[in-house]
Design a protein around this motif. Structure first.
Motif, PDB file in Angstrom:
ATOM      1  N   ASP A   1     -49.793  21.011  31.885  1.00 47.94           N
ATOM      2  CA  ASP A   1     -49.889  21.031  30.567  1.00 47.94           C
ATOM      3  C   ASP A   1     -49.314  20.268  29.736  1.00 47.94           C
ATOM      4  OD1 ASP A   1     -49.809  22.301  27.905  1.00 47.94           O
ATOM      5  OD2 ASP A   1     -50.683  24.101  28.582  1.00 47.94           O
ATOM      6  N   PRO A   2     -49.755  19.506  28.731  1.00 44.53           N
ATOM      7  CA  PRO A   2     -49.011  18.497  28.034  1.00 44.53           C
ATOM      8  C   PRO A   2     -47.864  19.248  27.268  1.00 44.53           C
ATOM      9  CG  PRO A   2     -51.291  18.218  27.605  1.00 44.53           C
ATOM     10  CD  PRO A   2     -51.186  19.322  28.535  1.00 44.53           C
ATOM     11  N   LEU A   3     -48.052  20.461  26.960  1.00 44.87           N
ATOM     12  CA  LEU A   3     -46.799  21.135  26.275  1.00 44.87           C
ATOM     13  C   LEU A   3     -45.766  21.299  27.090  1.00 44.87           C
ATOM     14  CD1 LEU A   3     -48.408  23.768  23.867  1.00 44.87           C
ATOM     15  CD2 LEU A   3     -47.355  21.443  23.453  1.00 44.87           C
ATOM     16  N   ASP A   4     -45.886  21.391  28.472  1.00 48.61           N
ATOM     17  CA  ASP A   4     -45.055  21.687  29.513  1.00 48.61           C
ATOM     18  C   ASP A   4     -44.303  20.284  29.955  1.00 48.61           C
ATOM     19  OD1 ASP A   4     -45.329  24.295  29.621  1.00 48.61           O
ATOM     20  OD2 ASP A   4     -46.650  24.147  31.569  1.00 48.61           O
ATOM     21  N   GLY A   5     -45.406  18.983  29.701  1.00 52.97           N
ATOM     22  CA  GLY A   5     -44.702  17.842  30.027  1.00 52.97           C
ATOM     23  C   GLY A   5     -43.947  17.341  28.726  1.00 52.97           C
ATOM     24  N   ALA A   6     -44.217  17.778  27.804  1.00 56.45           N
ATOM     25  CA  ALA A   6     -43.625  17.437  26.579  1.00 56.45           C
ATOM     26  C   ALA A   6     -42.227  18.134  26.560  1.00 56.45           C
ATOM     27  CB  ALA A   6     -43.931  17.928  25.310  1.00 56.45           C
ATOM     28  N   ASP A   7     -42.049  19.363  27.174  1.00 49.25           N
ATOM     29  CA  ASP A   7     -40.718  20.267  27.387  1.00 49.25           C
ATOM     30  C   ASP A   7     -39.952  19.203  28.207  1.00 49.25           C
ATOM     31  OD1 ASP A   7     -41.419  21.965  25.484  1.00 49.25           O
ATOM     32  OD2 ASP A   7     -41.840  23.448  26.891  1.00 49.25           O
ATOM     33  N   GLU A   8     -40.425  18.878  29.425  1.00 51.90           N
ATOM     34  CA  GLU A   8     -39.629  18.143  30.508  1.00 51.90           C
ATOM     35  C   GLU A   8     -39.025  16.721  29.993  1.00 51.90           C
ATOM     36  OE1 GLU A   8     -40.220  16.617  35.183  1.00 51.90           O
ATOM     37  OE2 GLU A   8     -41.536  17.706  34.165  1.00 51.90           O
ATOM     38  N   LEU A   9     -40.106  16.212  29.063  1.00 55.68           N
ATOM     39  CA  LEU A   9     -39.620  14.813  28.411  1.00 55.68           C
ATOM     40  C   LEU A   9     -38.369  15.214  27.472  1.00 55.68           C
ATOM     41  CD1 LEU A   9     -42.659  12.735  28.291  1.00 55.68           C
ATOM     42  CD2 LEU A   9     -41.043  11.905  29.430  1.00 55.68           C
ATOM     43  N   GLY A  10     -38.612  16.113  26.685  1.00 53.89           N
ATOM     44  CA  GLY A  10     -37.524  16.347  25.748  1.00 53.89           C
ATOM     45  C   GLY A  10     -36.222  16.676  26.261  1.00 53.89           C
ATOM     46  N   SER A  11     -36.258  17.319  27.565  1.00 51.62           N
ATOM     47  CA  SER A  11     -34.886  17.355  28.170  1.00 51.62           C
ATOM     48  C   SER A  11     -34.429  16.115  28.640  1.00 51.62           C
ATOM     49  CB  SER A  11     -35.237  18.389  29.557  1.00 51.62           C
ATOM     50  OG  SER A  11     -34.023  18.422  30.227  1.00 51.62           O
ATOM     51  N   VAL A  12     -35.307  15.232  29.147  1.00 54.99           N
ATOM     52  CA  VAL A  12     -34.609  13.776  29.774  1.00 54.99           C
ATOM     53  C   VAL A  12     -34.134  13.169  28.245  1.00 54.99           C
ATOM     54  CG1 VAL A  12     -35.445  11.698  30.456  1.00 54.99           C
ATOM     55  CG2 VAL A  12     -36.099  13.727  31.517  1.00 54.99           C
ATOM     56  N   LEU A  13     -34.870  13.201  27.136  1.00 53.77           N
ATOM     57  CA  LEU A  13     -34.318  12.657  26.028  1.00 53.77           C
ATOM     58  C   LEU A  13     -33.139  13.075  25.582  1.00 53.77           C
ATOM     59  CD1 LEU A  13     -35.151  10.748  23.524  1.00 53.77           C
ATOM     60  CD2 LEU A  13     -36.345  12.387  22.412  1.00 53.77           C
ATOM     61  N   ALA A  14     -32.893  14.245  25.543  1.00 50.71           N
ATOM     62  CA  ALA A  14     -31.740  14.982  25.298  1.00 50.71           C
ATOM     63  C   ALA A  14     -30.479  14.437  26.055  1.00 50.71           C
ATOM     64  CB  ALA A  14     -31.686  16.437  25.233  1.00 50.71           C
ATOM     65  N   ASP A  15     -30.757  14.194  27.268  1.00 53.30           N
ATOM     66  CA  ASP A  15     -29.565  13.817  28.227  1.00 53.30           C
ATOM     67  C   ASP A  15     -29.535  12.204  27.776  1.00 53.30           C
ATOM     68  OD1 ASP A  15     -29.182  16.160  29.354  1.00 53.30           O
ATOM     69  OD2 ASP A  15     -30.391  15.997  31.003  1.00 53.30           O
ATOM     70  N   PHE A  16     -30.515  11.573  27.635  1.00 55.51           N
ATOM     71  CA  PHE A  16     -30.406   9.968  27.323  1.00 55.51           C
ATOM     72  C   PHE A  16     -29.706   9.800  26.141  1.00 55.51           C
ATOM     73  CE2 PHE A  16     -33.290   7.769  30.496  1.00 55.51           C
ATOM     74  CZ  PHE A  16     -32.411   6.536  30.670  1.00 55.51           C
ATOM     75  N   THR A  17     -30.011  10.334  25.135  1.00 56.57           N
ATOM     76  CA  THR A  17     -29.567  10.310  23.822  1.00 56.57           C
ATOM     77  C   THR A  17     -28.006  10.546  23.944  1.00 56.57           C
ATOM     78  OG1 THR A  17     -31.510  10.944  22.816  1.00 56.57           O
ATOM     79  CG2 THR A  17     -29.722  10.982  21.308  1.00 56.57           C
ATOM     80  N   ARG A  18     -27.675  11.725  24.533  1.00 54.63           N
ATOM     81  CA  ARG A  18     -26.248  12.004  24.760  1.00 54.63           C
ATOM     82  C   ARG A  18     -25.543  11.018  25.533  1.00 54.63           C
ATOM     83  NH1 ARG A  18     -24.231  14.269  29.115  1.00 54.63           N
ATOM     84  NH2 ARG A  18     -26.323  15.238  29.689  1.00 54.63           N
TER      85      ARG A  18
END
Length: 888
Positions: free
Chosen positions: A688-705
């Motif tokens: 589901d694109p929304l689940d994919g967005a959640d997974e990418l959002g987690s990666v983004l948070a770690d990359f940004t940090r």
């Protein structure tokens, strides 16, 4: 420096190729300690032994609360012994799986200590900041109990980004003389003062428990010595060795103190000022007690202690005292034959006198005050030698007395070395090989640093003492390339000034500097070419470092100028030279093959790239090992190539790779996060694109940090996250995110960057889709019966002009129209309000957008549920516009 490996194609395998950032890991690495990885508990570092007459103090109970604790107080107050007692109790109770004890006198010493800890925990080689981050990550995630002691911290800034994490199973204890330092939030500070009167008297009496008659006068002595632990310890040892009483010691000590007062008092205020943590109140007290103890020593004890004082930046390895260089110097200075046994006997006698302690790992420690007093006497000796040379110097005829005095001070030859160079020779003799256990390297580095801070000028007399260079190569061999570069830059400036450009030592230091610079320079072509020219001229064209830089120059050229075969051909020539000079299985040779595999992948030759990369991975596993970083780089590129060929089984292999990368490279390494990014993108078609967005959002948070919002791969994740939200139906929200990505990319990238060109294309597509989303959404909510043709011209005009405010007004008109109101249902109204708010944000009103989205989210949660698509989308939109309202 951010230690990364060669990057692979990024942006989640989607359209845009990025991340040609290269860093070469040094080849000399530390071997793991002999202790097996499966043996627990583990001990890393050199833990001081309990002091004679050790007593648990009431203040020790405050350490039991856990967390991060700083023990602050003057030198000699007992901070280290409190930490020793705390660690000992935890070990005795079986409450500790890992004890790491580090001398924290410099940032580099802490980093070297963490590398030793990483090797002990992971049972393998540990090199560079990447290994340090991996160890700190392990501390944050492990279920094992641990204690990290950072003993003798000099500067709080030295622990920037190196503080052990706060964790329920771990504790950090810091000892420092910096009583007024500012520490991070959440750090508890405990002030450690000398013994109070009751504690001091109890200590003195306990030290004479077997002969209570010696304790006569304990109360008066405790008061006279102000409860200061070092002087109390010396008094107790003197009384026991002399079979005297404390009253007799007090009489002898008072007389000696008065006799030493004139010289040492002046010294504390002028030539050798007392550093922070060395109190003037007890200075003369310690001088007098040390003098009385040295009276009891044999003739060899004092010169051995003088040599130790020069290098006592922390524990001094017994190997220093057992070195041939030390025995030779002592034989020359004493005029008699000298053996290692003689020196070892002197160390043991100093330990019996309480002037040093020796732990079970054969390291010798001088109390900070004892070192201070010994250095004061060395200073006197050095000044007396200099004055004698000045007195022997004859001024030219016809010079008046004032000028003659000035010329004498300026022109007289330097005094003879009083042991500084011999101490350096001994350190060099004893220093372990580069591939030895990491822990001793920290101790030797600290010893060299202490020697340099005490007598650097003597170490430059006539030439650069090799121990100064060895300290820099220790940092380089450990993969600490940024500190090594700064250190060799300093040495090179000093060498040019003291020795001249053409001196052999200057050339050697310059060579080391060029090598570490090569490890720091990445894919910026101009600095790489400048470095290559310097290395070719100074090191030669076939030197390992020169070949490595040649490969990086060729790779940078080939990867930034598609279609130009020159870079790829030069890279092939570098590979031929490396095979001939370094060998086919050398790590640098294998890395160049990896670069060639990257070029094939990027050129679109997937079959050829996969064929060569599989061969390379097999060779790396055999020549290096399964978990070597270079092997992991190749495994990652093999899987990305397979994914591009749409082969099966890639998802599971990527999950296995991520587990290995987290274990070897660390949770926050760039390579680990890139693989997580690619895995999230590859999962999108089946999710589901929304689940994919959640997974990418987690990666983004770690990359940004880990790497910041402007890192190329962070921008890549942001781009893919926006595309995923568009697939989930949030066209206008995706457009807002892409506008932010594009704005940051324009600021970060060069105008002709192909990633930037791809972002511009995608932004134009998303803007078109978002503007015409109005009709799809309108018909989805209210059905196809509506006649919207009369509105298309207005929408087309707003789209062409990029007029977001016009789009917001259009949606406001629909929301308020009587026709819509007549057939409106709750879900449709919330959807329209969400889209309207996002257009307001794009139009430049992020605070208004956030306010409206907050209302939408509240109503959607209540009427549709927290997991409904509209609720989840509104929650994401709200977070985005709130952040934009705070950081426009």
């Amino acid at each position: 420096m951010r230690a990364t490996g060669p990057a692979t194609p990024s942006f989640g395998l989607r359209e845009v190729r990025a991340g040609r950032d290269i860093s070469v890991t040094v080849n000399q690495q530390f071997a793991a300690p002999e202790q097996s990885r499966d043996e627990w508990p583990k001990l890393v570092g050199f833990v001081p032994p309990h002091a004679a007459g050790f007593r648990y103090r009431g203040i020790a109970g405050e350490l039991g609360a856990g967390g991060t604790v700083v023990l602050a107080g003057m030198s000699g107050a007992g901070k280290t012994q409190l930490a020793v007692g705390h660690a000992g109790q935890l070990l005795e109770r079986g409450d500790l799986d890992l004890l790491v004890w580090l001398t924290a006198e410099s940032r580099e010493a802490v980093q070297l200590g963490y590398l030793a800890a990483a090797a002990a925990v992971f049972g393998e080689e540990a090199v560079g900041e990447q290994a340090i981050r991996r160890f700190l990550t392990w501390l944050a995630e492990t279920s094992r109990s641990w204690l990290v002691v950072l003993d003798g911290l000099m500067e709080v800034e030295d622990l920037r980004e190196l503080w052990p994490p706060r964790h329920k199973t771990g504790q950090t204890v810091v000892t420092t003389r910096e009583e007024d330092a500012v520490f991070p939030p959440g750090v508890r500070r405990i002030r450690v003062d000398p013994f109070d009167e009751t504690e001091a008297v109890a200590y003195l009496r306990s030290r004479q428990a077997g002969s209570p008659g010696r304790a006569a006068g304990a109360d008066e002595l405790a008061n006279a010595l102000l409860g200061f632990p070092p002087t109390l310890a010396h008094a107790a040892s003197w009384v026991a060795l002399r079979d005297a009483t404390y009253a007799e010691f007090l009489h002898a000590w008072s007389a000696r103190r008065d006799r030493l007062r004139p010289v040492h008092s002046a010294l504390a205020h002028t030539n050798m000022p007392l550093q922070n943590g060395f109190s003037e109140t007890v200075h003369l007290d310690v001088v007098a007690t040390c003098a009385l103890m040295l009276d009891l020593a044999d003739g060899l004890v004092r010169p051995v202690l003088d040599l130790a004082a020069r290098v006592a930046g922390g524990p001094v390895p017994m190997a220093f005292f057992e070195s041939p260089a030390l025995s030779r110097f002592l034989a020359t200075s004493t005029g008699r034959d000298m053996t290692t046994d003689d020196v070892r006997h002197a160390v043991n006698q100093a330990a019996r006198l309480g002037l040093v302690t020796v732990d079970d790992r054969r390291s010798v420690r001088l109390d900070g005050w004892v070192r201070r007093i010994l250095l004061e006497h060395l200073y006197f000796a050095r000044e007396q030698a200099r004055e004698a040379l000045v007195d022997q110097w004859s001024p030219p005829p016809g010079v008046n007395d004032v000028t003659a005095a000035w010329l004498a001070a300026a022109s007289a030859p330097d005094p003879p070395a009083l042991g500084e160079r011999a101490a350096g020779d001994a350190l060099l003799d004893a220093w372990p090989e580069p591939r030895g256990e990491a822990g001793p390297h920290q101790v030797f580095f600290s010893a060299a640093r202490a020697l340099r801070s005490w007598a650097e000028e003597e170490l430059w007399r006539g030439r650069c003492h090799p121990v100064l260079i060895r300290a820099g190569t220790a940092l380089k061999d450990a993969g600490l390339t940024q500190p090594a570069a700064l250190y060799f830059q300093y040495l090179h400036r000093k060498a040019v000034r003291r020795l001249g450009q053409d001196h052999p030592d200057t050339h050697e230091i310059r060579g080391h500097l060029l090598v570490v610079r090569g490890l720091l320079v990445h894919d910026d072509a101009d600095p790489l070419r400048e470095l290559l020219a310097e290395q070719t001229r100074t090191l030669g064209p076939l030197n390992r470092a020169t070949l490595s830089t040649r490969g990086k120059v060729a790779f940078a050229q080939a990867s930034t100028t598609p279609g130009d075969r020159g870079g790829e051909e030069e890279l092939a020539k570098v590979l031929d030279d490396q095979r001939r000079i370094l060998g086919r299985t050398d790590a640098d040779t294998l890395l160049t093959r990896y670069f060639l595999g990257c070029l094939r992948f990027w050129s679109g030759d997937l079959d050829g790239a996969l064929r060569e990369l599989k061969k390379l991975e097999k060779d790396q596993r055999r020549a290096l090992k399964h978990d070597h970083p270079y092997t992991l780089y190749t495994r990652q590129l093999v899987l990305e190539t397979r994914a591009a060929k749409e082969e099966t089984g890639v998802l599971g292999a990527l999950e296995e790779l991520i587990a290995d990368q987290r274990r070897v490279l660390g949770r926050d390494s760039e390579k680990t996060l890139v693989t997580r990014h690619n895995l999230a993108v590859l999962r999108l078609p089946g999710n589901d694109p929304l689940d994919g967005a959640d997974e990418l959002g987690s990666v983004l948070a770690d990359f940004t940090r880990a790497f910041g919002p402007d890192h190329r791969e962070t921008l890549a994740v942001r781009r893919n996250l926006a595309a995923t939200w568009a697939e989930a139906g949030d066209e206008v929200g995706a457009l807002a995110q892409l506008e932010g990505v594009l704005r940051d990319a324009v600021r970060v990238f060069t105008p002709d960057d192909r990633d930037l060109e791809g972002l511009r294309r995608l932004h134009d597509e998303r803007r078109h889709s978002a503007c015409w989303e109005v009709f799809d959404e309108f018909e989805r909510i209210w059905g196809p019966g509506w006649h919207l043709s009369q509105r298309k011209a207005a929408v087309s005009s707003a789209s062409s002009a990029g007029d977001a405010l016009a789009m917001a007004r259009f949606w406001r008109e629909i929301l308020e129209s009587p026709e819509a109101a007549a057939s409106r249902e709750a879900e449709g109204e919330l959807s329209v309000r969400r889209i309207l708010a996002c257009w307001l944000g794009i139009a430049g009103y992020p605070a208004d957008a956030a306010a409206q989205l907050g209302q939408v989210l509240e109503e959607a949660s209540r009427t549709c549920g927290p997991d409904h698509r509209i609720t989840r989308t509104a929650r994401h939109n709200l977070g985005f516009w709130r952040s934009r309202a705070v950081n426009p």
